[in-house]
Structure formats: structure tokens, C-alpha cells
Design an enzyme around this catalytic site. Structure first.
Site, short mmCIF file in Angstrom:
data_model
loop_
_atom_site.label_atom_id
_atom_site.label_comp_id
_atom_site.label_asym_id
_atom_site.label_seq_id
_atom_site.Cartn_x
_atom_site.Cartn_y
_atom_site.Cartn_z
N GLU B 29 21.89 60.79 -21.22
CA GLU B 29 20.93 60.30 -19.89
C GLU B 29 21.79 60.03 -18.64
O GLU B 29 23.03 59.13 -18.77
CB GLU B 29 20.32 58.99 -20.52
N GLU B 60 17.37 59.11 -27.59
CA GLU B 60 18.57 59.06 -28.28
C GLU B 60 18.70 59.81 -29.34
O GLU B 60 19.70 60.53 -29.90
CB GLU B 60 19.03 57.61 -28.47
N GLN B 82 23.67 55.64 -23.52
CA GLN B 82 23.94 54.77 -22.21
C GLN B 82 24.23 53.47 -22.32
O GLN B 82 25.27 52.78 -21.87
CB GLN B 82 22.74 54.89 -21.30
N HIS B 129 21.90 45.12 -23.39
CA HIS B 129 22.84 45.79 -22.65
C HIS B 129 24.59 44.98 -23.36
O HIS B 129 25.19 44.89 -22.16
CB HIS B 129 22.94 45.98 -21.23
#
Lengths: 412, 337
Positions: B29, B60, B82, B129
Site C-alpha cells: 500500500e 493485506e 503499512q 499503529h
């Protein structure tokens, strides 16, 4: 406990097949177009012009065994005879291995019954440098290419000569040299590998392709839609196929969405051609594969094909279909039997007759019997297996210290 | 030798491999024209061509599945997920397919793929994240799991991963992409400039998978860490008078068991540090291995410093993230007995 009926007063729709055990089987709702009624577009036709195809049903052989219309394969009578013999071999193989499982020679087996054309035909219609990402009902692919029957049985028996070294459940074959990708019991998880393989061929500038097949039940998995997305985005030279045999173990195709649309029509959302074909019609199956292959090799991308068929027997040796569908449903399936239909066609062409047919059946049985005997002489599940070292090989290219220590611990 | 931060070093590894091997290609991505959200694939598409480094759909599972098919065919795809937090849709592909393809096919098909993914916390990334999922890969036999801690290692290990014929999960500690981070979030940022480990050769070289690195020799206690925690542990050690031996594992599969055993036998004590939550974390495996192999040399129970057993909390970043003071406490506990 409330009965199922008492709970039916609800707004929630739960698909349910119209016939269950004890009911009269009923296929009257099935729309079966005349053989030859669907025109064959040019292989390079624009996708926008192909959008009615997923809702039709491409058929070539009519009820009398005559080939109609323009979905006619570029296959000689000799190669069609090979297809027929392969299907007969497949049937003999299934019968022998099913019996072997019942006799305790192995743990598990799955028959192809009713879907024999879908292994043999692609194997013959596609090239040796193409790769098939198969389902577990496609042993016909290997049989058509002359894969040694004894090695199939050695794998099923997991004996000392098992090419997969006793690591896999019976029938989850792998045969790279025969264009047959490693099978797994997780249905659907290899369809994207087919797309990746095809992209690799395109990346190299080659014109070979991949064919990746899943069952209609598995179209509900994310893998399928991911594969369609990637195939569409990168115009991968791949033929994506849904074998719609209408039963996923005990679950009818309505639970996978068949009440609302066809599986071929899912292609529309991805902007690729979707073809729906009578999966028991060898000529039609051959012809659609040729069409899709020509398109893929010309760089025009993927095609989705729905093979409309019927799983004539249980899901596996562990299944009893009379528990969830009418016992005689398979016998009245209106699209017939792929072997009988091809036999009828070849007979009409004076290329085949009953005598040759019976000889071919006998030869197939003999071939399987000989191979099964030879495999059994090596051993069956529990009496013979690969060396224990094989349990530890191929985890990595080179074993790390864990594997080395555990090999020692086992005392090898 | 040029000084590179970790992003530049990783970019250089990819650049070198694209140049050397036409079978290598990159997708993921935002990795194409834009060069990735962390710039790791910056300008690779412009330099090597659209078909060598390209964008993928947000999928994914699809990315890894496609890569496995390419790898089986003979290519060497390097894909980017990512953030490691997003890798779970691909977990089935990694576990059921990539890790087992060689085994179940008797060596007929293999998956020589590299799955790169920025991982770990310390960047105010919240739950989606910041996570450190290395243990869920270490548990899967057939996968290799690599975690570099320096620019030099990042390049050499990534080249090794790409050249490896087994599937490799390559987790990049994103908190140290731009500079070593010692866990003191309230102090000024450091950059990789002037750091000896930021001297990165321009061409091809490898750091072998499965060889750890001694960051600091010592005799009192062994400290095992990887990724960002190498610097946090280093800072903690410097804040005590304890003579600790700090080992950067570099890869957890393959694991450099000999180096661990040698060091723990020498010091008789061990502290394990990782960002991932404690229960079921890789520290548990290390603890068990040490007990199995070094029991009669141990002077004290092995200490684990890890993320708390909660999801990764946004506002509590620095309460969750293992900080030097927690490592100092563990070091003191380890040598007190």
C-alpha cells in the site's frame, strides 16, 4: 423446545433448500437454456459487451448428445476420447479408494462423482506450462497428464513411497511438474496464489497462465474477493473458476448467495468477463476454457467461470448426504452425468461405442487395481511410512537448531 | 562510508536488490510513486520502473497471498504491510500457506517472500499503529522473524531476508527509523548522524539471520533485547553501576541460542526486554530456554520487562512503553539475589 416452524414468524430471512430428506426432489425452478443458445463472442470482446453471459448457461451438448451452437472446442475426437477415458479412470480410482478407506487402508478420501469433467478437461485444454491451483475434486487433472496412479495411492496410504512423505491428509497432492499446485485443507486459501503466479508469468513476459478453482461455498471467503480484485487490477493472466456443485458439505448454495444471483455474475463487480457453463458438458467446458485462455494469453486479463454442476455423492468419506438432501436427488439432476453425455456425443460421432466403453471401464479398473496392489505391497496407513527424519525436513530450507535438537531427541 | 538513517538503509537494501536480481519486485500500500508512508521505497519506482515497485489494493491478505503465488513461481517479492497492526488479515496466508508450503509439498513449492512491516510503539500511534506482534510469528514454525536495531543491520538483514529461500517477517522498529530512542521521551530527539551504526556501505552486504550482536560486554547480568528496546536498555544500563552485557538478538527466528546461553552462563543472571505485552510474549520463550539450558548457572530468577497486558493505550503511551526506570528496577532485582 419450540419447533423450527414456530420460529418462522420473523422478518429475518434464512435461506433453506426447497427439498430435504423425505421430500420429492425438485429441480423445476432451474432455468436450463437450450444447448447452443448462447452465442460465443470473440475472445477479445470488450467486457461491457459480455455482461449478459453470467446470467445464461453455456451449453453445447443437447439431450441427444449433439453439439449445438458456437461454443465448440478446438479439440479432436482423439483428445475427447482421452478426456472420456480419464473420467472413467477417475471413477474407477474413486471407487477403489473409497472402498480402501472403508477397509481401513487410509483415514479419509473424497470422490469427484459428477464433476469428473472439471479435472480432466482443463488438464487437456490448457498447456503444460500452465499451473492449476486446484480443489480437492480435481484428481482428473493429474490422471489426464499421466501422473503415476501408484503415487496418488502411495500418498493416500501415506506409505514409505508417499511423495509428500506422510505430511499431508490423503488426496492433498502436490505435483509441480504436472502443473498441479499444492493442495491444502483450508479451502480457498490458494486462489490468490494463482493470481500471483499469473502475475509472475506476465512480469516475465511469458504467455503461460494460471487456473485457480474454488467451490461455490468458498466464494464467501475474503480470499476469493481479494483474488478477484488483484486479478482485475493487474489484468492477471488467470482463469478463476467456481465449481458450483451446489453443496458445501451439508450447506446448500443459497447460503453462499446463490438465491440472489449467479456466482459468475460476481465478475461484473470486478469488471472482468463472467461465464456460466454447464459443468457436466465436456465440450462446453473445454470451449470456455479455450476462450478464457486465449484472452489471458493475449494480455486481456482474467475471466471468472462458474462451472454449474452437482455433487453427486457425499462431501467425503466422513459425510452422509442422505442426512440433509433427498436420497434420489443426484439421479434426477437435470444436467445429467458428464461421462454419459460425452459417451453419447462420441458415439453419435461414430468415434466410440458400447463395446469400447466397457473395455475402457475394464482397463481403468485394472489400471487402478494394479496400482493399488503395488501401493499396498509397499504399505497402507499405519503399516508403512516415510523415515521419521522426513517429519523434520522441509520446515525451512536448512534446519535450525530447534529442528536439529528435536531430531536428536527423537533418537534418529 | 555514508551515514544513513534506518529508512535510507532499508531503501538502499531494496535498491541494491532490485538492481542485482530481476526476480525481486516490491509492492504494497502506497509504496509505488509515493514511496511509502515512511518513505522506505522512496524513488524506487522512478528508478527501477513501474513493474518493479508498485501500489497494491488495501488488502493485506491479498498482498501476501499474491506474493506467495509469485514466490512459488520463482520470483522474490518483497511486500510492505503499512503497519504491523494491519498484518492480521494476512495471518492466515502467513500461517497456513507461506509457513507450510515447502513442508506440505515435499519441497515442490516454496515461498521465498519478505514481508516488511513497521512495528512497535513510541510514536503516539494508538492501538492501531503501535503494536509488537512478533510472538505470533515466532510461534509459527516455517516463518523467520527479523527485527533490526541499527541502520547497518537493517540493510544487511533485509538483504539476507530477500535472499533467503524461506518466508521472512521483517519488522522495522519505526520509533528508531530516524534516530536511536533511549526511552526518555521528554529529552531532545537524537538522530542517526554520528552514530557508528549509521555508517552503511552503499553496495551489497549481508548480516546473516540468526546471529546476535553484543552491544555492550559485561559480567553482572545479561540483557536480551531487540528493536527500539536495545537503546532503552542501553540507557538504563548507563544509569546504573551494573556491568550488564547487552545483546541485540536481531532475529528471534532463527534465534542465536548459543550466544544467549554463553552469556547467561557467564553472568548467571538475565533481564529480557520487549515492547510487546508480557503474557505469552517472546520473553516467556526466552525465559524457558534459559531455564532449560542455564539452570545450574542461574543466580537469580530471570526478569521480564515488557508492555503491560493491556491493549496499546494512546494517552498512556509513556506509562505503557517500557521505560529505562523499569529496566533499572529489573536489573537491580536481578543482581540483588
Amino acid at each position: 423446545m419450540p419447533s423450527i416452524k414456530s420460529r418462522q414468524n420473523t422478518g429475518l430471512h434464512i435461506p433453506d433448500p426447497i427439498c430435504r430428506p423425505g421430500d420429492e426432489p425438485d429441480f423445476s425452478g432451474l432455468i436450463i437454456p437450450e444447448a447452443g443458445s448462447v452465442p460465443r463472442p470473440n475472445f477479445d470482446a470488450e467486457e461491457q459487451t459480455l455482461r449478459s453471459l453470467p446470467y445464461g448457461l453455456i451449453r453445447t451438448l443437447d439431450d441427444k448428445g449433439e453439439a449445438k451452437g458456437d461454443w465448440q472446442p478446438n479439440a479432436s475426437l482423439e483428445s475427447l476420447i482421452i478426456a472420456l477415458k480419464t473420467m472413467l479412470l477417475n471413477r474407477a480410482f474413486d471407487a477403489a479408494m473409497f472402498a480402501a478407506q472403508r477397509q481401513g487402508k487410509t483415514s479419509f478420501f473424497m470422490k469427484t462423482s459428477g464433476e469428473e469433467a472439471l479435472g480432466a478437461v482443463p488438464s487437456l485444454a490448457l498447456r503444460k506450462d500452465d499451473m492449476c491451483f486446484p480443489t480437492y475434486r480435481m484428481v482428473g487433472w493429474l490422471l489426464a497428464r499421466g501422473y503415476p496412479i501408484i503415487d496418488l495411492i502411495n500418498q493416500i496410504y501415506n506409505n514409505a513411497e508417499d511423495p509428500l512423505k506422510g505430511r499431508q491428509l490423503p488426496i492433498l497432492y502436490s505435483a509441480r511438474e504436472y502443473g498441479f499446485y499444492s493442495l491444502s485443507g483450508n479451502v480457498g486459501s490458494r486462489i490468490g496464489h494463482g493470481v500471483g503466479w499469473a502475475m509472475a508469468k506476465a512480469y516475465r513476459g511469458l504467455d503461460s497462465l494460471a487456473m485457480a478453482v474454488i467451490g461455490e461455498g468458498t466464494t464467501a471467503e475474503g480470499d476469493y474477493h481479494e483474488a478477484l480484485t488483484f486479478a482485475s487490477v493487474y489484468k492477471a493472466p488467470v482463469i478463476l473458476c467456481v465449481t458450483n456443485n451446489q453443496w458445501a458439505i451439508s450447506t446448500f448454495s443459497g447460503i453462499a448467495g446463490a438465491e440472489e444471483t449467479t456466482f459468475a455474475a460476481q465478475a461484473l463487480g470486478y469488471g472482468i468477463p463472467g461465464l456460466r457453463v454447464d459443468g457436466n458438458d465436456t465440450l462446453a467446458v473445454w470451449s470456455v476454457l479455450e476462450w478464457a485462455a486465449k484472452r489471458a494469453r493475449a494480455g486481456l486479463g482474467a475471466t471468472l467461470i462458474e462451472f454449474f454442476t452437482y455433487r453427486a455423492e457425499g462431501h467425503s468419506t466422513s459425510d452422509d448426504p442422505t442426512k440433509y438432501r433427498p436420497k434420489d436427488e443426484p439421479t434426477i439432476w437435470p444436467l445429467g452425468d458428464p461421462v454419459n453425455r460425452l459417451k453419447q456425443y462420441l458415439t453419435n460421432q461414430s468415434a466410440w461405442d458400447e463395446k469400447r466403453h466397457q473395455e475402457a471401464i475394464s482397463q481403468a479398473k485394472l489400471k487402478v487395481k494394479k496400482a493399488a496392489k503395488a501401493a499396498e505391497d509397499i504399505g497402507i496407513l499405519g503399516t508403512s511410512k516415510s523415515d521419521i527424519e522426513e517429519m523434520f525436513k522441509h520446515v525451512f530450507e536448512e534446519p535450525d537448531w530447534r529442528i536439529k535438537e528435536q531430531v536428536k531427541e527423537v533418537g534418529i | 562510508m555514508p551515514s544513513m538513517n534506518m529508512i535510507q538503509a532499508l531503501n538502499s537494501a531494496l535498491d541494491v536488490m532490485l538492481e542485482r536480481d530481476p526476480d525481486v519486485l516490491i509492492f504494497g500500500e502506497d509504496v509505488g510513486y509515493f514511496g511509502g508512508v515512511f518513505r522506505v521505497t522512496d524513488k524506487l519506482q522512478q528508478k527501477h520502473g513501474l513493474h518493479r515497485c508498485f501500489d497494491a489494493p488495501i488488502s493485506e491478505g491479498g498482498i501476501v497471498s499474491t506474493a506467495i503465488g509469485m514466490g512459488a513461481e520463482g520470483l522474490r517479492p518483497v511486500v510492505e504491510i503499512q503497519f504491523a497492526d494491519y498484518i492480521l488479515p494476512a495471518y492466515d496466508q502467513l500461517v497456513s500457506e507461506a509457513a507450510r508450503l515447502r513442508y506440505r509439498s515435499g519441497g515442490d513449492f516454496t515461498a521465498p517472500i519478505t514481508v516488511r512491516s513497521p512495528y512497535g510503539g513510541g510514536i503516539y500511534g494508538g492501538q492501531t499503529h503501535s503494536q509488537s506482534p512478533e510472538a505470533i510469528f515466532a510461534h509459527i514454525t516455517g516463518l523467520k522473524t527479523v527485527i533490526p536495531a541499527t541502520p547497518y543491520d537493517a540493510k544487511g538483514l533485509l538483504i539476507s531476508a530477500i535472499e533467503c529461500n524461506d518466508p521472512v517477517i521483517f519488522l522495522e522498529p519505526k520509533r528508531i527509523y530516524n534516530g536511536p530512542f533511549d526511552g526518555h521521551h521528554d529529552r531532545p530527539l537524537k538522530s542517526w548522524k554520528e552514530h557508528p551504526q549509521a555508517d552503511v556501505p552503499e553496495g551489497h552486504y549481508i548480516v546473516p539471520l540468526g546471529k546476535s550482536r553484543v552491544v555492550r560486554e559485561g559480567s553482572d547480568v545479561t540483557v536480551l533485547a531487540y528493536g527500539t528496546m536495545v537503546y532503552v536498555a542501553e540507557a538504563a544500563i548507563s544509569e546504573t553501576s551494573i556491568d550488564a552485557e547487552l545483546i541485540d538478538l536481531r532475529s528471534i527466528v532463527p534465534l542465536d541460542i548459543d550466544a544467549i546461553v554463553t552469556s547467561v552462563k557467564k553472568t548467571g543472571r538475565c533481564v529480557i526486554v520487549h515492547e510487546a505485552s508480557k503474557f505469552g510474549g517472546f520473553g516467556g520463550e526466552l525465559t524457558a530456554l534459559i531455564e532449560e539450558r542455564c539452570f545450574y548457572y542461574l543466580e537469580a530468577p530471570t526478569q521480564r520487562v515488557a508492555g503491560w497486558d493491556t491493549p496499546y493505550p494512546h494517552a498512556f503511551e509513556w506509562d505503557y512503553f517500557p521505560k529505562p526506570s523499569r529496566i533499572v528496577d529489573a536489573l537491580e532485582k536481578a543482581i540483588r539475589v
